[in-house]
Motif scaffolding. Sequence first.
Motif, PDB file in Angstrom:
ATOM      1  N   MET A  68       7.653   0.078 -10.577  1.00 27.05           N
ATOM      2  CA  MET A  68       6.034   0.260 -10.231  1.00 27.05           C
ATOM      3  C   MET A  68       5.634   0.871  -8.959  1.00 27.05           C
ATOM      4  O   MET A  68       4.826   1.480  -8.761  1.00 27.05           O
ATOM      5  CB  MET A  68       5.494  -1.089 -10.467  1.00 27.05           C
ATOM      6  N   ALA A  69       6.344   0.525  -7.862  1.00 33.81           N
ATOM      7  CA  ALA A  69       6.273   0.850  -6.670  1.00 33.81           C
ATOM      8  C   ALA A  69       6.594   2.552  -6.445  1.00 33.81           C
ATOM      9  O   ALA A  69       5.915   2.980  -5.916  1.00 33.81           O
ATOM     10  CB  ALA A  69       7.417  -0.058  -5.527  1.00 33.81           C
TER      11      ALA A  69
ATOM     12  N   ARG B 190       6.247   4.501  -9.110  1.00 36.93           N
ATOM     13  CA  ARG B 190       5.325   5.423  -9.502  1.00 36.93           C
ATOM     14  C   ARG B 190       4.024   5.423  -8.731  1.00 36.93           C
ATOM     15  O   ARG B 190       3.242   6.365  -8.633  1.00 36.93           O
ATOM     16  CB  ARG B 190       4.811   4.570 -11.001  1.00 36.93           C
ATOM     17  N   ALA B 191       3.806   4.065  -8.011  1.00 42.45           N
ATOM     18  CA  ALA B 191       2.383   4.375  -7.252  1.00 42.45           C
ATOM     19  C   ALA B 191       2.827   5.181  -5.657  1.00 42.45           C
ATOM     20  O   ALA B 191       1.864   6.072  -5.588  1.00 42.45           O
ATOM     21  CB  ALA B 191       2.446   2.655  -6.658  1.00 42.45           C
TER      22      ALA B 191
ATOM     23  N   SER C 141       4.594   7.772  -5.784  1.00 42.77           N
ATOM     24  CA  SER C 141       4.546   9.202  -6.225  1.00 42.77           C
ATOM     25  C   SER C 141       3.201   9.669  -6.329  1.00 42.77           C
ATOM     26  O   SER C 141       3.074  10.965  -6.320  1.00 42.77           O
ATOM     27  CB  SER C 141       5.550   9.391  -7.601  1.00 42.77           C
ATOM     28  N   ARG C 142       2.258   8.734  -6.407  1.00 43.01           N
ATOM     29  CA  ARG C 142       0.926   9.127  -6.744  1.00 43.01           C
ATOM     30  C   ARG C 142       0.200   9.224  -5.345  1.00 43.01           C
ATOM     31  O   ARG C 142      -0.653  10.325  -5.114  1.00 43.01           O
ATOM     32  CB  ARG C 142       0.151   8.214  -7.697  1.00 43.01           C
ATOM     33  N   ASP C 143       0.452   8.331  -4.341  1.00 42.20           N
ATOM     34  CA  ASP C 143      -0.193   8.270  -3.276  1.00 42.20           C
ATOM     35  C   ASP C 143       0.265   7.317  -2.206  1.00 42.20           C
ATOM     36  O   ASP C 143       0.262   5.886  -2.204  1.00 42.20           O
ATOM     37  CB  ASP C 143      -1.863   7.588  -3.650  1.00 42.20           C
TER      38      ASP C 143
ATOM     39  N   GLU D  89      -0.539   6.777   1.066  1.00 47.25           N
ATOM     40  CA  GLU D  89      -1.219   5.749   2.071  1.00 47.25           C
ATOM     41  C   GLU D  89      -1.838   4.684   1.338  1.00 47.25           C
ATOM     42  O   GLU D  89      -1.741   3.664   1.793  1.00 47.25           O
ATOM     43  CB  GLU D  89      -2.560   6.680   2.659  1.00 47.25           C
ATOM     44  N   THR D  90      -2.386   4.684   0.231  1.00 45.00           N
ATOM     45  CA  THR D  90      -2.557   3.639  -0.423  1.00 45.00           C
ATOM     46  C   THR D  90      -1.542   2.602  -1.019  1.00 45.00           C
ATOM     47  O   THR D  90      -1.735   1.459  -1.066  1.00 45.00           O
ATOM     48  CB  THR D  90      -3.519   4.166  -1.912  1.00 45.00           C
ATOM     49  N   SER D  91      -0.527   3.258  -1.425  1.00 47.38           N
ATOM     50  CA  SER D  91       0.640   2.418  -1.289  1.00 47.38           C
ATOM     51  C   SER D  91       1.106   1.636  -0.226  1.00 47.38           C
ATOM     52  O   SER D  91       1.326   0.447  -0.318  1.00 47.38           O
ATOM     53  CB  SER D  91       1.993   3.242  -1.684  1.00 47.38           C
ATOM     54  N   GLN D  92       0.927   2.256   1.070  1.00 50.00           N
ATOM     55  CA  GLN D  92       1.148   1.384   2.210  1.00 50.00           C
ATOM     56  C   GLN D  92       0.055   0.435   2.314  1.00 50.00           C
ATOM     57  O   GLN D  92       0.435  -0.623   2.810  1.00 50.00           O
ATOM     58  CB  GLN D  92       1.047   2.237   3.451  1.00 50.00           C
TER      59      GLN D  92
ATOM     60  N   ILE E 168       3.563  -1.886   0.317  1.00 47.89           N
ATOM     61  CA  ILE E 168       4.858  -0.927  -0.102  1.00 47.89           C
ATOM     62  C   ILE E 168       5.430  -0.584   1.063  1.00 47.89           C
ATOM     63  O   ILE E 168       4.889   0.335   1.922  1.00 47.89           O
ATOM     64  CB  ILE E 168       4.481  -0.186  -1.096  1.00 47.89           C
TER      65      ILE E 168
END
Lengths: 293, 240
Positions: free
Chosen positions: A167-168, A170-171, A173-175, A177-180, A184
């Motif tokens: 899941m991390a 996939r997240a 790979s998309r964005d 800053e928002t993952s941070q 994550i």
Amino acid sequence: MSSTILLQHTLTGISLGGAYALIAIGYTMVYGILRLINFAHGDIFMMAGYFMIFAMASMPWFIAIPLVMILTVMLGIAVEQVAYKPLRSAPRMSIMISAIGVSYLLQNLATYLFTALPRGYPEIPYLKKILHIGDVSASLVTIITPFLTVALTFLLIALINHTKLGMAMRAVSRDYETSQLMGIKINRVISATFAIGSLLAFIGSLLYFTDRMTVFPFSGTLPGLKCFVAAVLGGIGSIPGAVVGGFILGIGETVLVAMGYSTFSDAFTFAILIVMLLFRPTGLFGEKVTDKV
Amino acid sequence: MSNERLLTIEDLRVDYGGIHAVKGISIDVPKDRIITLIGSNGAGKSTTLRTIAGVVKATSGSICFEGNELIGKTPDEIVSMGITLVPEGRRVFENLTVLENLKIGAFIHKYKLDDDLERVYHLFPRLRERAWQLAGTLSGGEQQMLAVGRALMSRPKLLMMDEPSLGLAPLIVKDIFDIIRTVNREGITVLLVEQNANQALKIADYAYVLETGDISMQGSGNELLADERIREAYLGKRKE
Ligand SMILES: Nc1ncnc2c1ncn2[C@@H]1O[C@H](COP(=O)(O)OP(=O)(O)OP(=O)(O)O)[C@@H](O)[C@H]1O
Ligand SMILES: [Mg+2]
């Protein structure tokens, strides 16, 4: 061409395709998360071949295989840490150039350390055993490869869709800053991606070199390019795409050789690339290109 | 309500290369309050929130949260301390399902998520219906609710929101502000950035006005609502 010979070549093609598929997954995963074509991937595959030669020289296969697996994974992670991580916020072109640099570095390092002469790849017991099914005969590795490839692909897809790490991935790979913002650690997720890609490259090298029997410093170049094409053909970023692409190229190439057009077997790969880029640049399974902002 | 400070920003400066985005601001966020930061485009509001969250590096100054300095900490450490940011433009993960978006909000935690999910679904019943849908298929308002729900999943002490009303229809904006009040009453301190100054000042206990990187005015929500200069600059009202 008799049906036996056709079957024989198809089997070889499927097997080669399986090895291509495993390597192509590495390209597609790294592209998915970093938007980077990891030109060094084919050379990591080549290095895995050398590691195996030296490991098998002094230890039994059941120790050599896990050891080389770990070494290859570490090499993949190290390349990321040294050559790509410092360029995380640099323009994409810089990191691409860094990847090309690493590719040449590994090739030259291999030439310097191991000389440019091809070395014999060790025989792993059982893998070379010849089996006869009716009139068709094939080594065990030829038969194992496609099954192993498909099994690993399903395992990987399950990991990506059903685990926290997946899941991390996939997240991220998309964005980034928002993952941070979710807490994550993106560098860890990226390292994990390289680890998986290198692990599969190692398995690919085991299957490929057992069949080809020799390794030299440029062994990774052409297979690397072909697997990159396989990834593009399948739609870069898509794992099932990379696998299907790998099988198409492996089978296509072998069939051409069987029909007597072996001179064109490499050209076939690149013809496919050109046709694909002209008519369906997103590949067979590719999503529409959503460039990161 | 106590006057205990939860977050204290002192003389914070943030630069992007040569651009001075935040030029030495000081902000107090007392516990259990709603504090708002208003200002026009490019004033440095988002930069301030992103610096608190740790995704942008401060040039100098201090950000103190429950007695701990945040500057130099990584975003994951800051989330673990109980600070979360609902980013500008919602930024839900469009390639993940609604449920996965909520789960990823609690990424740093290991506890069972059932109760937290239940709480978010209670606040936003829409999300329960859409749990299996990809977040990219939600409407703008639903995405904003998902972004807020996702932030709540980390069990924050301080919830920061960057322009949650951006691009939403007035009715949805009202919903969002109601939710802000509700979670605040449940004990979450809120730091709200808004261009919708009217609404923001109405719910805020205290407000700061940011102008090109500096704080130009501050006061209670009601004080600023009544201020001539604010009415002209941010509420679009002319002097009578
Ligand atoms: N990543 C960046 N690189 C360079 N400059 C930036 C970056 N992000 C913001 N800036 C600049 O910093 C200043 C403050 O931007 P910021 O996004 O904090 O403003 P804001 O108050 O949130 O505005 P808005 O209301 O439009 O969201 C602006 O001049 C902006 O151009
Ligand atoms: Mg902003």
